[in-house]
Write a protein that holds these residues in place. Structure first.
Motif, PDB file in Angstrom:
ATOM      1  N   VAL A  55       0.870  -1.188   0.000  1.00 19.11           N
ATOM      2  CA  VAL A  55       0.000   0.000   0.000  1.00 19.11           C
ATOM      3  C   VAL A  55       0.899   1.228   0.000  1.00 19.11           C
ATOM      4  O   VAL A  55       1.761   1.363   0.889  1.00 19.11           O
ATOM      5  CB  VAL A  55      -0.908   0.018   1.242  1.00 19.11           C
ATOM      6  N   GLN A  57       1.897   5.385  -0.170  1.00 18.87           N
ATOM      7  CA  GLN A  57       1.497   6.520   0.681  1.00 18.87           C
ATOM      8  C   GLN A  57       0.219   7.207   0.184  1.00 18.87           C
ATOM      9  O   GLN A  57      -0.614   7.669   0.963  1.00 18.87           O
ATOM     10  CB  GLN A  57       2.627   7.543   0.697  1.00 18.87           C
ATOM     11  N   ASP A  58       0.051   7.211  -1.151  1.00 11.90           N
ATOM     12  CA  ASP A  58      -1.134   7.883  -1.718  1.00 11.90           C
ATOM     13  C   ASP A  58      -2.381   6.994  -1.657  1.00 11.90           C
ATOM     14  O   ASP A  58      -3.427   7.316  -2.204  1.00 11.90           O
ATOM     15  CB  ASP A  58      -0.864   8.310  -3.159  1.00 11.90           C
ATOM     16  N   GLY A  59      -2.264   5.820  -1.047  1.00 15.57           N
ATOM     17  CA  GLY A  59      -3.411   4.939  -0.891  1.00 15.57           C
ATOM     18  C   GLY A  59      -3.525   3.895  -1.988  1.00 15.57           C
ATOM     19  O   GLY A  59      -4.261   2.911  -1.844  1.00 15.57           O
ATOM     20  N   SER A  60      -2.789   4.056  -3.069  1.00 18.88           N
ATOM     21  CA  SER A  60      -2.837   3.048  -4.142  1.00 18.88           C
ATOM     22  C   SER A  60      -2.110   1.796  -3.680  1.00 18.88           C
ATOM     23  O   SER A  60      -1.304   1.826  -2.742  1.00 18.88           O
ATOM     24  CB  SER A  60      -2.182   3.595  -5.397  1.00 18.88           C
ATOM     25  N   SER A  61      -2.407   0.698  -4.343  1.00 16.89           N
ATOM     26  CA  SER A  61      -1.708  -0.546  -3.960  1.00 16.89           C
ATOM     27  C   SER A  61      -1.415  -1.390  -5.196  1.00 16.89           C
ATOM     28  O   SER A  61      -2.095  -1.268  -6.216  1.00 16.89           O
ATOM     29  CB  SER A  61      -2.562  -1.330  -2.974  1.00 16.89           C
ATOM     30  N   ARG A  81      -0.419  -5.467   2.605  1.00 10.53           N
ATOM     31  CA  ARG A  81      -1.750  -5.851   3.071  1.00 10.53           C
ATOM     32  C   ARG A  81      -2.165  -7.155   2.395  1.00 10.53           C
ATOM     33  O   ARG A  81      -1.773  -7.438   1.270  1.00 10.53           O
ATOM     34  CB  ARG A  81      -2.730  -4.739   2.759  1.00 10.53           C
ATOM     35  N   ASP A 109      -9.168  -2.818  11.326  1.00 10.79           N
ATOM     36  CA  ASP A 109      -8.610  -1.531  11.742  1.00 10.79           C
ATOM     37  C   ASP A 109      -7.953  -1.622  13.114  1.00 10.79           C
ATOM     38  O   ASP A 109      -7.437  -0.652  13.642  1.00 10.79           O
ATOM     39  CB  ASP A 109      -9.742  -0.476  11.802  1.00 10.79           C
ATOM     40  N   THR A 146      -2.718  -6.019   7.958  1.00  8.54           N
ATOM     41  CA  THR A 146      -1.763  -5.032   7.443  1.00  8.54           C
ATOM     42  C   THR A 146      -0.447  -5.116   8.221  1.00  8.54           C
ATOM     43  O   THR A 146      -0.443  -5.112   9.467  1.00  8.54           O
ATOM     44  CB  THR A 146      -2.356  -3.611   7.602  1.00  8.54           C
TER      45      THR A 146
END
Ligand code: ADP
Length: 936
Positions: A55, A57-61, A81, A109, A146
């Motif tokens: 994952v 930093q910009d949320g893409s994976s 993840r 979470d 994660t």
């Protein structure tokens, strides 16, 4: 019987082997053929490699391959993840392996696990690699998991190692299996290392021997600690992995040092400088890196190159020196060790290749095998070296034995003719009236005596060197010892115009127990030296003592002179053999430089010490301390030096004949009678003998004797009883004849004791001819004593059949020449034996033969079997004196101990030691017979 026992023994061995083999076969068959009963191996553990994505930093994976290394971005935070399986059981775990990272693991979470050593570690900036377990619950099914890792080390931050899934026990089992070989090997290596270091330490302390291979053992131990500390499953064994981890760095930095010391040793220090430089570099490296770590400047985990610098240098130095030795041809001397090092190099290379290929945590198994191989090779080399040394030592012992034997035999061969020369020379001195002939004869006497003392010194030296010098303690009177020593040098001192002062502590115990002969030898050596090396002034001879306990004193002998003195440098080697100093001053003084060496060794044999204090040109003081047992603590009294003339007359009178004299000797041991006759053979005295009290009484009634010698301990009637009966005889022609007690136990106060019983004097057995002659000179009337060279005597002797034949050359007196040589009896103290046999070798050999062929083994055994202690004691008593006569010192000692035991009725001791004594006696007889029969 013996055969049956042998058969049973063989059966037991074969049966044992068969049973062991059957157990092994059963185990293999059972384990591999039958179905598995345990389900340990079937517990669940799988690799959890699929489905992982990083994952950003910009949320893409994007999906990644696990294990692998990925870019963790500028902030060094790596996030991976995955989706947990659709079904999760109780007691299921996910296991991550960190790589110098601090990690947080989320399920959904929820933060389930954090791992960091911050705040717990003594120093350093990274958390050490570790297995981190996350516990799952059935409710976690299908949730995301994660893995969030952070490391300040750019190269480590993005590492994602293998992930395992399953029950906790199964995961551990799997991990142990994977690194099982490494673990077993490294623990084994540690065990070997620690054990060898301990063993070497013990050898070092106990035997004061520094064995080179011990350094290798230290090295091996350090390598083993290194390997264990960096093992994958270390967290199972050590509570604080950070400490263990930094320890691996410390150990690996200093590990090359012992290896370098070891290599330097096996290379016989040819490249000492190179090795030392490399070792110092390692130590500096160690200190430097440690300081950096402790001060927090840099983490050890971040200094790989610096840490390995020492190892690299050591490795290069070892390779270079091996190559240099190979070229110079020295390598073959330690080819095994070189092979061992080659093994390590191969192992390290294999390890490095494996490491880079697998991209996984390293496995130390190959290095461990390499190190073990080196240790094995080095141990084989050490064992071979030790065996070679042992062989060389044995060869040296054989050679030194041969030397000692040669010296002993040559010394005896030389002594006989010198004695003859001195004897003849004495005749010349007495008979000649021409001054120049007398002068020549004096020169011959001086040279002959020097030669004789040299030969004696050489003989003593060879005895000491071969460990055959025995200290023979006896009871002795201190007064007599001092007097003899004084008289030995008094004439020489007087002739040189030197004053000789003797001071002896009046309260010295009267009778001591020690080796009087050797103490006399020591004192006379020091006194003779003092006279030799002093030209004017005085010699002081002091005897004192200090009480050690109620039974022992420290005898203190001091000899000081005002002579030439000894320089400081010479004092350091004064007691070495063949050392003589101050050539200008001592050139014309006869000597060999052996005396003080012998003196020192004799003193050490008696647990004493000698020291010297000397001022060059002013004089020397020699101080000797020897512990002695006290027998009679009554004070010796003031010492008054007796005048020399007496000694001179006595010496002169020693050579006498008395063909008209008639003596009787009574002893139950035929050998003692033979000795008696032998000792007096040159005196021409007529000797009657009796082997029992009754026989003696018959002879005493019939004949008139000049002296009667009566043995103390005899069967049926002992000496004291015989004397009593003799006194009661009517018409006894020997009413006024002096009777001398022959005794083997002359204790202090013996003279008074025997005088009370009616004896005129006593003689200790074994007799020495000087003592015997002294008694005869005292008790035979002067009218019957003649000079040795009187013509009358010789004729008288030859016409008297009852007299032992008198000739100057003693060897001719024995009718049957014995072909053996005294030097063949190296198991006996030949010198001691000879001293009891007028130093006449043929006479001595005759006594030895008599001892062996007239043995009392059977009689003793019979008496022992029927507990006839009275007679058994008589046998032991006679064995005690006959063995000493031939110089069988140990047998004499054991017989003495046995006699004492019987006297005190300690029969337990007798039963315990009888067999030993008999075997010793029998062994000695066999040895003697072997020599005689070998010569016949
Ligand atoms: P030797 O007297 O036969 O030469 P020693 O072993 O008795 O041998 O003595 C060794 C040397 O020590 C002598 O040669 C002499 O130089 C020196 N030495 C020994 N005793 C004395 C002494 N009392 N005074 C001076 N020198 C001595």
């Amino acid at each position: 019987m013996e055969k049956r026992e042998q058969l049973i023994g063989r059966f037991i061995k074969i049966a044992f082997i068969v049973c062991t083999a059957a157990i092994i076969v059963y185990f293999i068959w059972g384990e591999f053929v039958y179905e598995r009963e345990t389900d340990l191996r079937n517990t669940q553990c799988v690799e959890y490699s699929d489905g992982w994505c990083q994952v950003m930093q910009d949320g893409s994976s994007h999906s990644i391959v696990v294990p692998g290394e990925y870019d963790a971005g500028e902030d060094n935070i790596f996030v991976a993840r995955n989706q947990l399986p659709a079904e999760v059981d109780d007691d299921e775990w996910v296991c991550f392996r960190t790589a110098k990272q601090d990690v947080e693991i989320y399920v959904g979470d929820e933060l389930r696990k954090t791992y960091t050593t911050e705040g717990k570690r003594p120093f350093g900036t990274f958390s050490v690699s570790m297995y981190v377990f996350v516990d799952l619950e059935p409710g976690d099914a299908g949730k995301t998991i994660t893995y969030r890792a952070y490391s300040s080390d750019d190269s480590r931050a993005g590492i994602m190692r293998k992930v395992h899934y399953g029950d906790r026990f199964a995961i551990w089992l799997h991990l142990i299996m994977v690194s099982g070989l490494e673990t077993v090997l490294t623990f084994f290596l540690l065990l070997v290392g620690v054990a060898s270091v301990i063993i070497m330490g013990i050898i070092n302390i106990r035997y004061k021997k520094n064995i080179e291979v011990q350094y290798l053992c230290w090295g091996v131990m350090l390598v083993a600690i290194w390997l264990i500390g960096r093992s994958d499953i270390r967290q199972l064994f050590f509570p604080n992995v950070t400490v263990v981890n930094s320890m691996t760095y410390f150990t690996i930095m200093i590990a090359p040092v012992p290896f370098l010391i070891y290599v330097d040793g096996i290379q016989e220090h040819r490249y000492r400088k190179k090795h030392m430089v490399a070792a110092i570099l390692c130590l500096i490296d160690f200190a430097f890196c440690t300081v950096l770590q402790v001060t927090g400047v840099r983490d050890l985990m971040d200094m790989s190159l610096l840490i390995f610098i020492g190892i690299i240098v050591a490795f290069v130095v070892i390779c270079v020196t091996f190559f240099q030795d190979y070229k110079a041809g020295y390598l073959k001397r330690y080819k095994l060790v070189a092979t061992g090092f080659a093994g390590i190099i191969v192992a390290v290379l294999v390890q490095i290749i494996a490491f880079y290929n697998a991209k996984q945590v390293s496995q130390g198994a190959v290095v461990a095998i390499g190190v073990m191989f080196l240790l094995l090779m080095a141990t084989i080399k050490s064992i071979m070296d030790l065996l070679r040394l042992e062989r060389q030592k044995q060869e040296a012992v054989v050679a030194s034995d041969a030397k000692a034997k040669f010296l002993a035999s040559i010394s005896h061969e030389i002594r006989t003719p010198i004695n003859a020369v001195l004897g003849m020379d004495e005749m010349i001195l007495r008979e000649s009236t021409e001054n120049n002939i007398i002068d020549y004869a004096y020169d011959i006497r001086n040279a002959g005596k020097t030669l004789l003392s040299l030969v004696n010194d050489v003989l003593d030296m060879s005895k000491i060197e071969s460990g055959k010098m025995n200290i023979i303690p006896t009871e002795y009177e201190v007064y007599k010892l001092i007097d003899t020593c004084y008289n030995l040098v008094a004439i020489n001192a007087q002739e040189k115009g030197l004053e000789l002062e003797v001071t002896a502590d009046e309260s010295l115990p009267k009778v001591l127990y020690g080796d009087e002969v050797r103490i006399r030898q020591i004192i006379s050596n020091l006194l003779t030296n003092a006279v030799k090396y002093t030209n004017e002034g005085a010699i002081t001879f002091k005897v004192g003592f200090r009480e050690l306990d109620t039974e022992t004193i420290m005898l203190n002998i001091m000899v000081s002179d005002t002579g030439i003195g000894i320089s400081k440098e010479s004092q350091e080697i004064l007691f070495d053999a063949f050392e003589r100093f101050d050539d200008n001053n001592t050139r014309y003084i006869e000597g060999t430089g052996l005396g003080l060496n012998i003196v020192k060794q004799l003193i050490e044999l008696m647990d004493g010490t000698i020291s010297v204090h000397s001022e060059y040109g002013a004089g020397s003081v020699f101080a000797v301390f020897i512990p002695q047992k006290v027998i009679d603590s009554e004070s010796m009294g003031a010492y008054e030096p007796e005048q020399l003339e007496d000694a001179a007359i006595y010496e002169y009178k020693e050579m006498f004949t008395a063909p008209e004299a008639n003596v009787l000797v009574v002893d139950d041991i035929p050998m003692n009678i033979k000795v008696f006759r032998g000792l007096l053979k040159s005196t021409g005295i007529s000797i009657d003998s009796a082997e029992s009290g009754e026989e003696c009484l018959k002879l005493v009634e019939k004949n008139k004797y000049d002296v009667i010698f009566l043995d103390h301990i005899m069967p049926k009637m002992d000496g004291i009883q015989v004397l009593g009966k003799m006194k009661q005889l009517k018409n006894n022609p020997n009413e006024h004849t002096p009777v001398i007690m022959l005794t083997a136990n002359a204790l202090s106060g013996a003279r008074e004791e025997y005088a009370r019983c009616g004896f005129d004097d006593y003689l200790t057995k074994p007799m020495r001819h000087t003592e015997l002659e002294r008694i005869l000179l005292k008790y035979i009337s002067d009218s019957k004593l003649f000079d040795y060279n009187s013509h009358y005597t010789i004729e008288a002797i030859e016409s008297n059949p009852n007299i032992a034949v008198m000739k100057l050359e003693p060897t001719q007196t024995v009718k049957e020449e014995i072909r053996a040589s005294v030097s063949e009896f190296e198991f006996l103290d030949v010198d001691l034996g000879l001293s009891y046999c007028c130093n006449d070798e043929q006479f001595y050999l005759e006594m030895v033969r008599l001892f062996a062929y007239g043995d009392k083994l059977d009689v003793m055994q019979e008496e022992y079997d029927v507990d006839d202690w009275e007679n058994y004691r008589l046998q032991v008593h006679s064995l005690k004196s006959t063995s000493l006569t031939i110089g069988a010192v140990e047998l004499n000692q054991h017989a003495l101990e046995m006699e004492n035991a019987i006297k005190q009725e300690e029969y337990l001791y007798v039963h315990r030691h009888h067999k030993e004594l008999m075997e010793e006696y029998k062994g000695l007889i066999n040895n003697i017979k072997r020599v005689f029969e070998g010569n016949d």
